[in-house]
Design a protein around this motif. Structure first.
Motif, PDB file in Angstrom:
ATOM      1  N   ALA A 156       0.854  -1.191   0.000  1.00 27.36           N
ATOM      2  CA  ALA A 156       0.000   0.000   0.000  1.00 27.36           C
ATOM      3  C   ALA A 156       0.888   1.238   0.000  1.00 27.36           C
ATOM      4  O   ALA A 156       1.180   1.812   1.029  1.00 27.36           O
ATOM      5  N   SER A 157       1.327   1.635  -1.195  1.00 27.63           N
ATOM      6  CA  SER A 157       2.319   2.710  -1.312  1.00 27.63           C
ATOM      7  C   SER A 157       1.689   4.075  -1.559  1.00 27.63           C
ATOM      8  O   SER A 157       2.277   4.943  -2.185  1.00 27.63           O
ATOM      9  N   SER A 158       0.490   4.276  -1.054  1.00 32.48           N
ATOM     10  CA  SER A 158      -0.139   5.589  -1.117  1.00 32.48           C
ATOM     11  C   SER A 158      -1.032   5.734   0.106  1.00 32.48           C
ATOM     12  O   SER A 158      -1.288   4.773   0.802  1.00 32.48           O
ATOM     13  N   GLY A 159      -1.474   6.952   0.347  1.00 33.16           N
ATOM     14  CA  GLY A 159      -2.365   7.209   1.474  1.00 33.16           C
ATOM     15  C   GLY A 159      -1.659   7.653   2.730  1.00 33.16           C
ATOM     16  O   GLY A 159      -2.260   8.243   3.608  1.00 33.16           O
ATOM     17  N   GLY A 160      -0.356   7.344   2.845  1.00 31.20           N
ATOM     18  CA  GLY A 160       0.419   7.790   3.998  1.00 31.20           C
ATOM     19  C   GLY A 160       0.859   9.225   3.794  1.00 31.20           C
ATOM     20  O   GLY A 160       0.213  10.004   3.087  1.00 31.20           O
ATOM     21  N   ARG A 161       1.950   9.597   4.422  1.00 32.48           N
ATOM     22  CA  ARG A 161       2.476  10.951   4.279  1.00 32.48           C
ATOM     23  C   ARG A 161       3.922  10.877   3.815  1.00 32.48           C
ATOM     24  O   ARG A 161       4.741  10.182   4.417  1.00 32.48           O
ATOM     25  N   GLN A 162       4.184  11.558   2.727  1.00 29.10           N
ATOM     26  CA  GLN A 162       5.547  11.674   2.220  1.00 29.10           C
ATOM     27  C   GLN A 162       5.988  13.113   2.431  1.00 29.10           C
ATOM     28  O   GLN A 162       5.288  14.039   2.038  1.00 29.10           O
ATOM     29  N   THR A 163       7.145  13.270   3.061  1.00 33.58           N
ATOM     30  CA  THR A 163       7.669  14.596   3.316  1.00 33.58           C
ATOM     31  C   THR A 163       9.022  14.753   2.640  1.00 33.58           C
ATOM     32  O   THR A 163       9.760  13.792   2.482  1.00 33.58           O
ATOM     33  N   LYS A 164       9.301  15.951   2.226  1.00 33.31           N
ATOM     34  CA  LYS A 164      10.602  16.243   1.632  1.00 33.31           C
ATOM     35  C   LYS A 164      11.683  16.021   2.685  1.00 33.31           C
ATOM     36  O   LYS A 164      11.479  16.260   3.864  1.00 33.31           O
ATOM     37  N   ALA A 165      12.840  15.582   2.229  1.00 33.45           N
ATOM     38  CA  ALA A 165      13.977  15.358   3.107  1.00 33.45           C
ATOM     39  C   ALA A 165      15.059  16.378   2.806  1.00 33.45           C
ATOM     40  O   ALA A 165      15.052  17.018   1.743  1.00 33.45           O
TER      41      ALA A 165
END
Length: 183
Positions: A156-165
């Motif tokens: 499940a590679s969507s729906g979470g939170r991705q933040t810039k690093a």
């Protein structure tokens, strides 16, 4: 980022997946839900200070609206060392007793850096670090994000939170630690 399947580390990712199954692979193994470590060097707060508030401001790298929760700890050491490529190099570090449970609001789009992308209150975590006998003005702090929300299905590679690093390289997108304190 530390892979949830086999503890594999990546130190140069352009984004951090918080509460999302990461399909990044090492030796053919998808890494799953990650444990995140964020390091802030050169914190110029004198020992004995009282922390009034503290938070980390993030910048979204994608939208995400599924229910997500992380628990944020500090690394329980007065001068936090850099992360290395050794397996499990985030999750095996000693953690503060104080922590912040952050129920992450939905993120509507990429490039957002507002209240919804700001962690919950970290003042007790930072205070615990400042109260250590080995804390000195100018030391580094590490923060450890452990996913504690509902189960995430494999892949499940969507729906979470991705933040810039920090390693994204774009100006103004790295996580920012803000600490308000009194001497």
């Amino acid at each position: 980022e530390e892979g949830g399947i086999n503890g594999a580390m990546t130190l140069t990712s352009s984004d951090l997946e918080i509460g999302e199954y990461d399909t990044w692979t090492q030796d053919g193994v998808a890494q799953g839900v990650q444990t995140i470590g964020i390091r802030f060097p050169n914190i110029t707060i004198p020992p004995g200070s009282t922390v009034l508030s503290a938070s980390i401001q993030l910048t979204s790298d994608a939208s995400g609206s599924e229910v997500r929760q992380v628990t944020i700890y500090g690394e329980a050491i007065g001068n936090a060392p850099v992360y290395t490529n050794d397996p499990y190099n985030v999750s095996t570090r000693d953690k503060t007793t104080a922590n912040c449970v952050w129920d992450i609001p939905p993120w509507a789009a990429e490039g957002l850096s507002g209240a919804d992308q700001r962690t919950g209150e970290l003042n007790t975590v930072v205070q615990e670090l400042l109260d250590r006998g080995d804390w000195a003005n100018g030391n580094a702090m590490n923060f450890i994000f452990i996913y504690t929300g509902p189960p995430i299905p494999d892949g499940a590679s969507s729906g979470g939170r991705q933040t810039k690093a920090f390693d994204d390289g774009a100006a103004g997108v790295a996580p920012v630690l803000t600490i308000v304190y009194d001497l």
